[in-house]
Motif scaffolding. Sequence first.
Motif, short mmCIF file in Angstrom:
data_model
loop_
_atom_site.label_atom_id
_atom_site.label_comp_id
_atom_site.label_asym_id
_atom_site.label_seq_id
_atom_site.Cartn_x
_atom_site.Cartn_y
_atom_site.Cartn_z
N LYS A 139 37.50 28.99 7.74
CA LYS A 139 36.91 27.65 7.92
C LYS A 139 35.69 27.51 7.02
CE LYS A 139 38.22 27.40 12.76
NZ LYS A 139 37.74 27.15 14.12
N ILE A 140 35.65 26.40 6.30
CA ILE A 140 34.55 26.14 5.38
C ILE A 140 33.91 24.82 5.76
CG2 ILE A 140 33.92 25.77 2.93
CD1 ILE A 140 35.25 28.50 3.38
N PHE A 141 32.60 24.75 5.70
CA PHE A 141 31.91 23.47 5.89
C PHE A 141 31.04 23.25 4.66
CE2 PHE A 141 28.91 20.38 7.58
CZ PHE A 141 29.77 19.54 8.29
N LEU A 142 31.29 22.13 3.97
CA LEU A 142 30.54 21.82 2.74
C LEU A 142 29.42 20.83 3.03
CD1 LEU A 142 33.40 21.38 0.08
CD2 LEU A 142 32.16 23.46 0.69
N THR A 143 28.28 21.05 2.41
CA THR A 143 27.18 20.06 2.48
C THR A 143 26.67 19.86 1.06
OG1 THR A 143 25.52 21.78 2.75
CG2 THR A 143 26.29 20.71 4.76
N ALA A 144 25.83 18.85 0.90
CA ALA A 144 25.10 18.65 -0.37
C ALA A 144 23.99 17.67 -0.04
CB ALA A 144 26.02 18.08 -1.45
N ARG A 145 22.94 17.68 -0.87
CA ARG A 145 21.81 16.77 -0.61
C ARG A 145 22.32 15.32 -0.67
NH1 ARG A 145 19.57 20.73 -3.86
NH2 ARG A 145 19.56 19.46 -5.75
#
Length: 354
Positions: A139-145
């Motif tokens: 499971k991957i969770f991506l974020t970015a500003r």
Amino acid sequence: MIITVDGPAGTGKSTVAREVARTLSYAFLDTGALYRAVAYALIVFKINLSNEKAIAEFLDANPLDILTQGQETRYVIAGIDVTPHIRTREASNASSLISTYAVVRSFLLPIQRGFAFHQNIVCEGRDMGTTVFPNAEVKIFLTARPEIRAHRRFLELRGTTSTSFEETQKEMSERDQRDSTRSISPLMQPHDASLIDTSDLSILQVVDRIVALAQAFPHWEHFQHQADIGIRGIGTTIAEAFAQAALALTAVITDPSSVTPKTSITISVSAEDLDALLFDFLNLVIYEMETRHMLFSQFDITVTGSQLRATLTGEPVDTSKHHPAVEVKAATYYELLVCHQSNDSWCAQCVVDV
Ligand code: DC
């Protein structure tokens, strides 16, 4: 194996997940596209987007078909191919709104789960790791500003609409707010997901990280080798890689999850090197299957030097339950390889002719 990639818009989810799927030769499922397809169809058929009952009636009468042709996927609902329109601004905003409705989410749930039946997939969305596939292996969770996400989205929309950067930013933050605060399946990081901030990473760097995580995770896979089938087990130890290879062998005959682990037997083997140990172990597994008319779905293994001890757990073959693809008589193995990989995992593989 199921790999889930969740996160808000503009984190690179779709591009990354598609590339991970291509690298690993897994199927790819873009679940945002499903919400967008439904939303666009509702707009075309002039269904009031605030009327959940009318939406329920529409969905009852109109199935959604996902048609995959090579790398291309098309979404057909109510006989209309809505694919060219699902990335528009109106489809984006409408999809976020209708995705808050239980009726829409329960309409799409079985479609998403059905896609993972009998195939390895990479799927991306908002609730893949929490609701749709809570048992996914990776499971991957991506974020970015936020400003980076808005900028990426602006570049994506440029050319299709005349939205300004400020408008894009405002709509994105409204969508984020709605997606994360809705009562059903809100966007949130699964507790067991790996978090990756993509703000300062290239697509390739993100893809490489996910592929490395997937490749190190204990799993089995098949690969084609001329007319025969290759089996491969990956694990954090030699024993785990052997256990996964044995599962891959079972999967040549039947779906391992159809075999209930009821009865156990213990075997032991010794050989001069690891390749020979794999050969002797798989031979013994096949021998036990054949002489006992059993299938196994659980392999508890210890390897000490060149000695292997394994407890095989399974049940007698039941053709109506297991639908065996072949009758187990004997197997020939070649191209055996047991190796320690650069990502610190172990691989046990060979080609098998059952
Ligand atoms: O990822 P996307 O921007 O294409 O998704 C469009 C909308 O669909 C998004 O605003 C929220 C909704 N969605 C969802 O609720 N659950 C998913 N698994 C995927 C998308």
